[in-house]
Design a protein around this motif. Structure first.
Motif, PDB file in Angstrom:
ATOM      1  N   TYR A  37     -12.999  24.764 -19.947  1.00  0.00           N
ATOM      2  CA  TYR A  37     -13.148  25.126 -21.359  1.00  0.00           C
ATOM      3  C   TYR A  37     -13.989  24.080 -22.097  1.00  0.00           C
ATOM      4  N   ILE A  38     -13.700  22.813 -21.839  1.00  0.00           N
ATOM      5  CA  ILE A  38     -14.453  21.739 -22.498  1.00  0.00           C
ATOM      6  C   ILE A  38     -15.932  21.811 -22.103  1.00  0.00           C
ATOM      7  N   ALA A  39     -16.198  22.059 -20.809  1.00  0.00           N
ATOM      8  CA  ALA A  39     -17.579  22.158 -20.343  1.00  0.00           C
ATOM      9  C   ALA A  39     -18.292  23.324 -21.021  1.00  0.00           C
ATOM     10  N   PHE A  40     -17.614  24.476 -21.096  1.00  0.00           N
ATOM     11  CA  PHE A  40     -18.207  25.662 -21.720  1.00  0.00           C
ATOM     12  C   PHE A  40     -18.534  25.404 -23.192  1.00  0.00           C
ATOM     13  N   SER A  41     -17.599  24.785 -23.920  1.00  0.00           N
ATOM     14  CA  SER A  41     -17.793  24.515 -25.339  1.00  0.00           C
ATOM     15  C   SER A  41     -18.971  23.569 -25.564  1.00  0.00           C
ATOM     16  N   ALA A  42     -19.070  22.547 -24.716  1.00  0.00           N
ATOM     17  CA  ALA A  42     -20.144  21.566 -24.865  1.00  0.00           C
ATOM     18  C   ALA A  42     -21.508  22.172 -24.547  1.00  0.00           C
ATOM     19  N   VAL A  43     -21.577  22.929 -23.449  1.00  0.00           N
ATOM     20  CA  VAL A  43     -22.846  23.568 -23.067  1.00  0.00           C
ATOM     21  C   VAL A  43     -23.279  24.566 -24.134  1.00  0.00           C
ATOM     22  N   GLU A  44     -22.315  25.316 -24.672  1.00  0.00           N
ATOM     23  CA  GLU A  44     -22.619  26.290 -25.720  1.00  0.00           C
ATOM     24  C   GLU A  44     -23.234  25.602 -26.936  1.00  0.00           C
ATOM     25  N   SER A  45     -22.699  24.428 -27.314  1.00  0.00           N
ATOM     26  CA  SER A  45     -23.235  23.689 -28.461  1.00  0.00           C
ATOM     27  C   SER A  45     -24.678  23.267 -28.235  1.00  0.00           C
ATOM     28  N   ILE A  46     -24.974  22.826 -27.008  1.00  0.00           N
ATOM     29  CA  ILE A  46     -26.334  22.383 -26.682  1.00  0.00           C
ATOM     30  C   ILE A  46     -27.302  23.567 -26.675  1.00  0.00           C
ATOM     31  N   VAL A  47     -26.873  24.670 -26.035  1.00  0.00           N
ATOM     32  CA  VAL A  47     -27.742  25.851 -25.914  1.00  0.00           C
ATOM     33  C   VAL A  47     -28.028  26.479 -27.264  1.00  0.00           C
ATOM     34  N   THR A  48     -27.007  26.598 -28.103  1.00  0.00           N
ATOM     35  CA  THR A  48     -27.180  27.249 -29.410  1.00  0.00           C
ATOM     36  C   THR A  48     -27.790  26.319 -30.447  1.00  0.00           C
ATOM     37  N   GLY A  49     -27.810  25.016 -30.149  1.00  0.00           N
ATOM     38  CA  GLY A  49     -28.376  24.057 -31.084  1.00  0.00           C
ATOM     39  C   GLY A  49     -27.449  23.684 -32.221  1.00  0.00           C
ATOM     40  N   HIS A  50     -26.167  24.086 -32.103  1.00  0.00           N
ATOM     41  CA  HIS A  50     -25.194  23.757 -33.153  1.00  0.00           C
ATOM     42  C   HIS A  50     -24.660  22.334 -32.941  1.00  0.00           C
ATOM     43  N   VAL A  51     -25.534  21.387 -33.056  1.00  0.00           N
ATOM     44  CA  VAL A  51     -25.173  19.987 -32.863  1.00  0.00           C
ATOM     45  C   VAL A  51     -25.448  19.238 -34.162  1.00  0.00           C
ATOM     46  N   THR A  52     -24.399  18.672 -34.737  1.00  0.00           N
ATOM     47  CA  THR A  52     -24.543  17.919 -35.987  1.00  0.00           C
ATOM     48  C   THR A  52     -23.971  16.519 -35.814  1.00  0.00           C
ATOM     49  N   GLU A  53     -24.375  15.634 -36.708  1.00  0.00           N
ATOM     50  CA  GLU A  53     -23.859  14.266 -36.638  1.00  0.00           C
ATOM     51  C   GLU A  53     -22.412  14.243 -37.107  1.00  0.00           C
ATOM     52  N   PRO A  54     -21.475  13.784 -36.259  1.00  0.00           N
ATOM     53  CA  PRO A  54     -20.056  13.766 -36.643  1.00  0.00           C
ATOM     54  C   PRO A  54     -19.759  12.680 -37.676  1.00  0.00           C
ATOM     55  N   GLY A  55     -18.670  12.891 -38.424  1.00  0.00           N
ATOM     56  CA  GLY A  55     -18.260  11.917 -39.427  1.00  0.00           C
ATOM     57  C   GLY A  55     -17.434  10.798 -38.816  1.00  0.00           C
ATOM     58  N   LEU A  56     -16.882   9.957 -39.690  1.00  0.00           N
ATOM     59  CA  LEU A  56     -16.089   8.816 -39.245  1.00  0.00           C
ATOM     60  C   LEU A  56     -14.715   9.250 -38.736  1.00  0.00           C
ATOM     61  N   LEU A  57     -14.170  10.334 -39.293  1.00  0.00           N
ATOM     62  CA  LEU A  57     -12.817  10.775 -38.955  1.00  0.00           C
ATOM     63  C   LEU A  57     -12.636  11.048 -37.457  1.00  0.00           C
ATOM     64  N   PRO A  58     -13.560  11.777 -36.793  1.00  0.00           N
ATOM     65  CA  PRO A  58     -13.410  11.995 -35.353  1.00  0.00           C
ATOM     66  C   PRO A  58     -13.409  10.700 -34.547  1.00  0.00           C
ATOM     67  N   LEU A  59     -14.177   9.708 -35.019  1.00  0.00           N
ATOM     68  CA  LEU A  59     -14.218   8.421 -34.318  1.00  0.00           C
ATOM     69  C   LEU A  59     -12.854   7.742 -34.360  1.00  0.00           C
ATOM     70  N   LEU A  60     -12.224   7.764 -35.518  1.00  0.00           N
ATOM     71  CA  LEU A  60     -10.886   7.169 -35.664  1.00  0.00           C
ATOM     72  C   LEU A  60      -9.855   7.960 -34.862  1.00  0.00           C
ATOM     73  N   ALA A  61     -10.018   9.299 -34.848  1.00  0.00           N
ATOM     74  CA  ALA A  61      -9.091  10.148 -34.088  1.00  0.00           C
ATOM     75  C   ALA A  61      -9.186   9.855 -32.590  1.00  0.00           C
ATOM     76  N   ALA A  62     -10.395   9.589 -32.101  1.00  0.00           N
ATOM     77  CA  ALA A  62     -10.591   9.268 -30.689  1.00  0.00           C
ATOM     78  C   ALA A  62      -9.897   7.964 -30.317  1.00  0.00           C
ATOM     79  N   ILE A  63     -10.013   6.957 -31.173  1.00  0.00           N
ATOM     80  CA  ILE A  63      -9.358   5.663 -30.929  1.00  0.00           C
ATOM     81  C   ILE A  63      -7.842   5.830 -30.917  1.00  0.00           C
TER      82      ILE A  63
END
Length: 308
Positions: free
Chosen positions: A111-137
């Motif tokens: 599922y993760i692979a499909f979601s990531a590939v879909e984002s690249i193919v469709t061009g729906h790639v945006t610069e993430p905010g600070l919140l996801p970075l803190l969530a990852a930590i």
């Protein structure tokens, strides 16, 4: 006297097994509650912060919730005592849960692979905010702590499904590390690193899911790879009075329990009662030296006594 000893030993082991299962269930509940809170936090951070990697990471944590529920259910089933329909107990429920957890890992990885590939193919790639970075930590810290705790409990109670669930927590930590790298890179101009990090996560997750699934299926098919235990039993039995030779030793695992079948040779001049007593002594010695061996079935063959 012998029956009284066996009854007391059985009651003691049942009490100990009950305590072990309770520890496994507690670890599962901690995993369920922890993952619900973490999934909600990561999903919110991923959506608000426009991070594909973090949304995929949240989906992985959601699969952890299901995995923990499966393990919790399997432990409740596995701890049931043997009955007429299940003379060897219900330990295989854990093996089934182990394979199920592995399948959830595989699905999460794809599922993760499909979601990531879909984002690249469709061009729906945006610069993430600070919140996801803190969530990852936060996710890396929490999931690694959950792995350490659950793995320690799983090894202590020798529960394959609890150990598999621990590795599910560790895979989520890997997922969050990849997300952290991707989000950090994306916030510094390399936007495509966010979905690429999502793809990188799948390498760890799919490999781990495959290994856990194969292990669970192997247990269901009575595979047993603990050669050290077999050798220890063999060396132990060779020192027992009256045993002339060991013909075969087989073992299989049912959840945290191990069942041993073996064939030994005794002097053919022994009476039936003497041969039986040798078998009882061998069985008791094996059970006394390994509390996770639940039962030992011994077949006695008469053999010619070797004279040096």
């Amino acid at each position: 006297m012998l029956e009284s000893r066996d009854l007391q030993q059985q009651e003691q082991e049942t009490h100990q097994d009950g305590q072990y299962f309770e520890q496994g269930e507690k670890a599962s509940w901690i995993g369920i509650v922890g993952n619900i809170l973490l999934t909600a936090a990561k999903m919110a951070a991923g959506i608000v912060g426009h991070s594909t990697a973090m949304v995929a990471d949240a989906a992985h944590s959601a699969s952890d919730i299901i995995a923990s529920i499966v393990v919790l259910f399997s432990l409740k089933v596995a701890k049931k005592p043997a009955d007429e329909g299940h003379p060897y107990g219900h330990g295989k429920a854990e093996s089934l849960a182990t394979a199920t957890v592995g399948v959830f890992l595989l699905l999460a990885g794809f599922y993760i692979a499909f979601s990531a590939v879909e984002s690249i193919v469709t061009g729906h790639v945006t610069e993430p905010g600070l919140l996801p970075l803190l969530a990852a930590i936060l996710s890396i810290t929490v999931k690694e702590s959950m792995f350490q705790y659950t793995y320690r409990i799983g090894k202590k109670i020798q529960s394959p499904s609890t150990i598999a669930n621990a590795w599910h927590h560790r895979s989520d930590a890997y997922s969050s590390i990849a997300s952290l790298i991707g989000i950090f890179g994306a916030r510094h101009g390399i936007v495509i690193l966010d979905p690429i990090a999502g793809i990188g996560v799948t390498v760890f997750i799919i490999k781990m899911g495959w290994d856990i699934t194969v292990d669970g299926i192997n247990q269901l098919m009575d595979g047993f790879g603990n050669r050290i235990l077999i050798d220890n039993i063999s060396n132990m039995v060779k020192g027992c009075r009256g045993v002339c030779e060991i013909k075969t030793i087989k073992a299989r695992q049912s959840g945290p329990f191990i069942y041993v079948d073996m064939k030994i040779g005794v002097d053919k001049s022994m009476s039936f009662e003497e041969a039986h007593n040798v078998a009882v002594e061998v069985k008791n010695k094996i059970l006394d030296n390994n509390k996770k061996i639940n039962d030992v079935l011994i077949h006695v063959d008469p053999v010619e006594m070797k004279v040096d």
